[in-house]
Design a protein around this motif. Structure first.
Motif, PDB file in Angstrom:
ATOM      1  N   ALA A  56       0.830  -1.209   0.000  1.00  0.00           N
ATOM      2  CA  ALA A  56       0.000   0.000   0.000  1.00  0.00           C
ATOM      3  C   ALA A  56       0.859   1.251   0.000  1.00  0.00           C
ATOM      4  CB  ALA A  56      -0.928  -0.011   1.210  1.00  0.00           C
ATOM      5  N   GLN A  57       1.993   1.201   0.646  1.00  0.00           N
ATOM      6  CA  GLN A  57       2.899   2.345   0.640  1.00  0.00           C
ATOM      7  C   GLN A  57       3.545   2.539  -0.728  1.00  0.00           C
ATOM      8  OE1 GLN A  57       5.701   2.478   3.956  1.00  0.00           O
ATOM      9  NE2 GLN A  57       4.212   1.430   5.260  1.00  0.00           N
ATOM     10  N   LEU A  58       3.824   1.431  -1.416  1.00  0.00           N
ATOM     11  CA  LEU A  58       4.412   1.541  -2.749  1.00  0.00           C
ATOM     12  C   LEU A  58       3.418   2.108  -3.755  1.00  0.00           C
ATOM     13  CD1 LEU A  58       6.392  -1.811  -3.095  1.00  0.00           C
ATOM     14  CD2 LEU A  58       7.350   0.492  -3.073  1.00  0.00           C
ATOM     15  N   ASP A  59       2.176   1.631  -3.696  1.00  0.00           N
ATOM     16  CA  ASP A  59       1.135   2.075  -4.626  1.00  0.00           C
ATOM     17  C   ASP A  59      -0.218   1.852  -3.962  1.00  0.00           C
ATOM     18  OD1 ASP A  59      -0.700   2.511  -6.663  1.00  0.00           O
ATOM     19  OD2 ASP A  59       0.586   1.642  -8.207  1.00  0.00           O
ATOM     20  N   PRO A  60      -0.787   2.885  -3.348  1.00  0.00           N
ATOM     21  CA  PRO A  60      -2.043   2.703  -2.607  1.00  0.00           C
ATOM     22  C   PRO A  60      -3.243   2.365  -3.481  1.00  0.00           C
ATOM     23  CG  PRO A  60      -1.422   5.028  -2.687  1.00  0.00           C
ATOM     24  CD  PRO A  60      -0.265   4.263  -3.239  1.00  0.00           C
ATOM     25  N   VAL A  61      -3.124   2.508  -4.789  1.00  0.00           N
ATOM     26  CA  VAL A  61      -4.249   2.268  -5.690  1.00  0.00           C
ATOM     27  C   VAL A  61      -4.262   0.842  -6.231  1.00  0.00           C
ATOM     28  CG1 VAL A  61      -5.343   2.993  -7.848  1.00  0.00           C
ATOM     29  CG2 VAL A  61      -4.341   4.702  -6.331  1.00  0.00           C
ATOM     30  N   LEU A  62      -3.099   0.246  -6.393  1.00  0.00           N
ATOM     31  CA  LEU A  62      -3.013  -1.064  -7.032  1.00  0.00           C
ATOM     32  C   LEU A  62      -3.668  -2.132  -6.156  1.00  0.00           C
ATOM     33  CD1 LEU A  62      -1.766  -1.965  -9.723  1.00  0.00           C
ATOM     34  CD2 LEU A  62       0.260  -2.702  -8.448  1.00  0.00           C
ATOM     35  N   PRO A  63      -4.613  -2.914  -6.694  1.00  0.00           N
ATOM     36  CA  PRO A  63      -5.310  -3.920  -5.882  1.00  0.00           C
ATOM     37  C   PRO A  63      -4.383  -5.048  -5.448  1.00  0.00           C
ATOM     38  CG  PRO A  63      -6.475  -3.489  -7.954  1.00  0.00           C
ATOM     39  CD  PRO A  63      -5.137  -2.853  -8.076  1.00  0.00           C
ATOM     40  N   PRO A  73     -15.345  -9.788  -5.586  1.00  0.00           N
ATOM     41  CA  PRO A  73     -16.048 -10.604  -6.586  1.00  0.00           C
ATOM     42  C   PRO A  73     -15.480 -10.410  -7.981  1.00  0.00           C
ATOM     43  CG  PRO A  73     -17.376  -8.715  -5.927  1.00  0.00           C
ATOM     44  CD  PRO A  73     -16.204  -8.743  -5.002  1.00  0.00           C
ATOM     45  N   TRP A  74     -15.762 -11.384  -8.829  1.00  0.00           N
ATOM     46  CA  TRP A  74     -15.279 -11.373 -10.206  1.00  0.00           C
ATOM     47  C   TRP A  74     -15.747 -10.130 -10.947  1.00  0.00           C
ATOM     48  CZ3 TRP A  74     -11.940 -12.281 -13.599  1.00  0.00           C
ATOM     49  CH2 TRP A  74     -12.227 -12.405 -14.964  1.00  0.00           C
ATOM     50  N   GLU A  75     -16.911  -9.620 -10.642  1.00  0.00           N
ATOM     51  CA  GLU A  75     -17.414  -8.414 -11.315  1.00  0.00           C
ATOM     52  C   GLU A  75     -16.438  -7.248 -11.177  1.00  0.00           C
ATOM     53  OE1 GLU A  75     -19.199 -10.438  -9.468  1.00  0.00           O
ATOM     54  OE2 GLU A  75     -20.431 -11.249 -11.102  1.00  0.00           O
ATOM     55  N   GLN A  76     -15.728  -7.189 -10.060  1.00  0.00           N
ATOM     56  CA  GLN A  76     -14.716  -6.150  -9.884  1.00  0.00           C
ATOM     57  C   GLN A  76     -13.368  -6.586 -10.432  1.00  0.00           C
ATOM     58  OE1 GLN A  76     -16.153  -5.559  -5.522  1.00  0.00           O
ATOM     59  NE2 GLN A  76     -14.991  -3.726  -6.032  1.00  0.00           N
ATOM     60  N   ARG A  77     -12.979  -7.817 -10.156  1.00  0.00           N
ATOM     61  CA  ARG A  77     -11.654  -8.269 -10.568  1.00  0.00           C
ATOM     62  C   ARG A  77     -11.508  -8.355 -12.083  1.00  0.00           C
ATOM     63  NH1 ARG A  77     -10.695 -13.166  -9.719  1.00  0.00           N
ATOM     64  NH2 ARG A  77     -12.589 -13.931  -8.698  1.00  0.00           N
ATOM     65  N   ARG A  78     -12.591  -8.579 -12.785  1.00  0.00           N
ATOM     66  CA  ARG A  78     -12.498  -8.757 -14.232  1.00  0.00           C
ATOM     67  C   ARG A  78     -11.997  -7.494 -14.934  1.00  0.00           C
ATOM     68  NH1 ARG A  78     -18.310 -10.374 -16.090  1.00  0.00           N
ATOM     69  NH2 ARG A  78     -17.131 -10.805 -17.996  1.00  0.00           N
TER      70      ARG A  78
END
Length: 270
Positions: A56-63, A73-78
């Motif tokens: 999170a410190q390196l990149d707070p946006v990257l999941p 859920p897959w609806e978001q991960r897709r």
């Protein structure tokens, strides 16, 4: 030494997670069972906390997708083209047995492929690190010199890395795939991939389920060393394919010049 700044940062983060794991390993610890009957310890949770905070410190946006975190859920991960895929403690069964054969796995996934992978063995302090186009590097212990490593041509007889805690149906298939004279080297966690990556084994056939976080970092390590991780149809293993985070059965190989797809068919697979 790896010339990829992010790779060195993730390697340092894996070492921090390894320290948290070893603090638990050296003491008495309780073991809980998760809903899938796999074990959970304070070390899994401590490593998860270290890695999640560091990423999170390196990149707070990257999941982040991690074994010890609730899954979106897959609806978001897709929609994801880039994300972290983490197993804070791969080989908890080996951790509980105190045999040292467990790892910290951190991978960066882009468009379904691992493009950066770090695998740390906390007990021995071995660190394997790879990034696409930058090769695979091995640090035998903290502060040691880095060594670039590579796979070998298929040995005669071949050496098959095998699961320490999940044996069974792979052995009969290996005889059809490699011949009767192959040698078996049992080993826990993603260290099996690393053994192939440094040219000390030739194949690892996995029959039965694994999760995506079990393989992604080690797949990058093996691929950048010259190997491959293939499903039983001979196609490279991909990630974030759908609702399930379970991998298909697969074959990890060191000698990627062999036509493994044909060999798999001739061995009666998939």
């Amino acid at each position: 030494m790896p010339d990829h700044p992010l790779l060195l940062e993730i390697g340092a983060l894996a070492r921090s997670a390894g320290e948290a794991i070893m603090a638990v390993y050296r003491e008495d610890f309780d073991v809980e069972m998760k809903s899938d009957c796999s074990p959970l310890t304070a070390a899994d949770l401590a490593a998860q906390k270290v890695i999640a905070s560091g990423l999170a410190q390196l990149d707070p946006v990257l999941p982040i997708v991690s074994e010890e975190a609730s899954q979106l859920p897959w609806e978001q991960r897709r929609e994801w083209s880039r994300y972290w895929l983490v197993d804070p403690l791969d080989g908890t069964r080996e951790f509980v047995k105190r045999n040292g054969e467990f790892t910290v796995n951190i991978a960066l996934i882009e468009n379904g492929q691992p493009v950066l992978g770090v695998v740390l063995a906390p007990v021995t302090e071995e660190l394997f690190a790879a990034a696409r186009g930058h090769g695979t590097w091995w640090q035998v212990q903290r502060d040691a010199e880095w060594e670039r490593i590579s796979t070998r041509a298929l040995a005669n007889p071949p050496v098959a890395a095998g699961s320490r805690s999940h044996g069974g149906p792979a052995e009969a298939t290996l005889r059809r795939l490699l011949g009767e004279e192959y040698q078996l080297h049992p080993l826990g966690s993603s260290l099996k991939f690393c053994l192939i990556a440094r040219g000390s084994a030739d194949v690892y056939l996995r029959r039965g389920p694994t999760s995506e976080w079990d393989t992604a970092a080690a797949q990058c390590v093996l691929e950048e060393a010259g190997g491959a991780v293939l499903d039983l149809a001979g196609k490279p293993l991909h990630y974030n394919r759908g609702e399930s985070l379970i991998n298909p059965e697969f074959l990890a190989v060191g000698d990627a010049d062999i036509d493994w797809a044909t060999r798999l068919r001739e061995a009666g697979l998939p």
